[in-house]
Write a protein that holds these residues in place. Structure first.
Motif, mmCIF file in Angstrom:
data_model
loop_
_atom_site.group_PDB
_atom_site.id
_atom_site.type_symbol
_atom_site.label_atom_id
_atom_site.label_comp_id
_atom_site.label_asym_id
_atom_site.label_seq_id
_atom_site.Cartn_x
_atom_site.Cartn_y
_atom_site.Cartn_z
ATOM 1 N N ARG A 188 44.715 50.440 63.630
ATOM 2 C CA ARG A 188 44.349 50.816 65.192
ATOM 3 C C ARG A 188 45.553 49.841 65.934
ATOM 4 O O ARG A 188 46.006 50.564 67.075
ATOM 5 C CB ARG A 188 43.117 50.075 65.528
ATOM 6 N N ALA A 192 47.724 52.015 68.445
ATOM 7 C CA ALA A 192 47.633 51.535 69.960
ATOM 8 C C ALA A 192 49.273 51.194 70.393
ATOM 9 O O ALA A 192 49.515 51.627 71.559
ATOM 10 C CB ALA A 192 46.884 50.342 70.110
ATOM 11 N N ILE A 193 49.900 50.485 69.763
ATOM 12 C CA ILE A 193 51.304 50.253 70.174
ATOM 13 C C ILE A 193 52.230 51.526 69.969
ATOM 14 O O ILE A 193 52.944 51.682 71.083
ATOM 15 C CB ILE A 193 52.119 49.009 69.186
ATOM 16 N N ASP A 194 52.273 52.195 69.087
ATOM 17 C CA ASP A 194 52.925 53.348 68.914
ATOM 18 C C ASP A 194 52.470 54.301 70.000
ATOM 19 O O ASP A 194 53.501 55.053 70.722
ATOM 20 C CB ASP A 194 53.061 54.044 67.749
ATOM 21 N N GLY A 195 51.405 54.375 70.486
ATOM 22 C CA GLY A 195 50.771 55.107 71.697
ATOM 23 C C GLY A 195 51.420 54.534 72.905
ATOM 24 O O GLY A 195 51.732 55.308 73.848
ATOM 25 N N ALA A 196 51.519 53.539 72.874
ATOM 26 C CA ALA A 196 51.970 52.884 74.470
ATOM 27 C C ALA A 196 53.447 52.876 74.502
ATOM 28 O O ALA A 196 54.052 53.265 75.607
ATOM 29 C CB ALA A 196 51.235 51.587 74.670
ATOM 30 N N TRP A 197 54.330 52.639 73.303
ATOM 31 C CA TRP A 197 55.581 52.645 73.247
ATOM 32 C C TRP A 197 56.415 53.618 72.796
ATOM 33 O O TRP A 197 57.591 53.820 73.112
ATOM 34 C CB TRP A 197 56.147 51.245 72.739
ATOM 35 N N CYS A 204 63.206 49.766 74.291
ATOM 36 C CA CYS A 204 62.740 48.233 74.698
ATOM 37 C C CYS A 204 64.271 47.532 75.184
ATOM 38 O O CYS A 204 63.983 46.493 75.404
ATOM 39 C CB CYS A 204 62.609 47.553 73.148
#
Length: 214
Positions: A188, A192-197, A204
């Motif tokens: 998860r 979550a992080i890959d989905g956001a970034w 970055c």
């Protein structure tokens, strides 16, 4: 699956309906405009082969969001030149119950309500054989309901919402039944992080002149 019942497979997999609930789905239960399916009845089969309409398991109606893909598929299925809804009347709850009519989405070639035993034997199991899937109890129509639950959990749908869609009175039961299908906390976190970034490491980088970056 034969063409007549292909949409029923989609109903099981995309709405999580129990088999009897799919058999009892009426056109009036499908709100195409608001995108909701009202699960109001099931078709129950008694040992003497008599069938009745009854409330869904647990004795409670429920609403399920109608996915756009299924809305289109059901609309196509019910076209007048294909498989238009059929008016069927069955007793309510018990064979001696009051007759209740419903315009069912799925019926037999004889325009009669579907007998669970005969359908499993002559439609479902042969379809499994054609698909090279073992015709075992584990691969019954209920497997589509498990698929529905696993897809929603994998995509982060809340357990309480899933319990509501499945018609479980206790979300704890849903959690105990399907906890093995839930992604781990580590998975998860990654999603979550890959989905956001996204996956672009360059995203970055600071958008400032290079001489100002120490």
């Amino acid at each position: 699956m034969t063409e007549r019942y292909a949409a029923m497979v989609a109903v099981g997999a995309r709405l999580g309906l129990r088999q009897g609930e799919a058999f009892g789905l009426a056109v009036d239960d499908v709100d195409f405009l608001r995108g909701v399916v009202h699960v109001r009845r099931q078709v129950k089969l008694f040992r003497d082969r008599r069938m009745v309409f009854a409330l869904p398991k647990g004795g409670k109606e429920r609403d399920i969001p109608l996915p756009e893909s299924l809305r289109l598929l059901l609309a196509e299925h019910m076209r007048p030149e294909k498989y238009p809804p059929v008016q069927v009347t069955l007793p309510w709850r018990v064979p001696e119950g009051e007759p209740v009519p419903a315009r069912l989405v799925f019926t037999t070639r004889q325009n009669t309500p579907i007998n669970r035993t005969e359908w499993n034997r002559f439609v479902w199991k042969p379809a499994l054989v054609r698909a090279d899937v073992p015709a075992t109890r584990e691969n019954g129509f209920h497997a589509l309901r498990h698929h529905f639950a696993s897809v929603l959990l994998e995509r982060g749908v809340d357990v309480r919402a899933l319990a509501e869609f499945l018609g479980h009175a206790d979300p704890g039961f849903t959690l105990r039944t399907y906890t093995h299908l839930m992604p781990s906390s580590r998975d998860r976190m990654r999603l979550a992080i890959d989905g956001a970034w996204g996956h672009d490491a360059g995203a970055c980088a600071l958008d400032v002149p290079s001489e100002r970056v120490s």
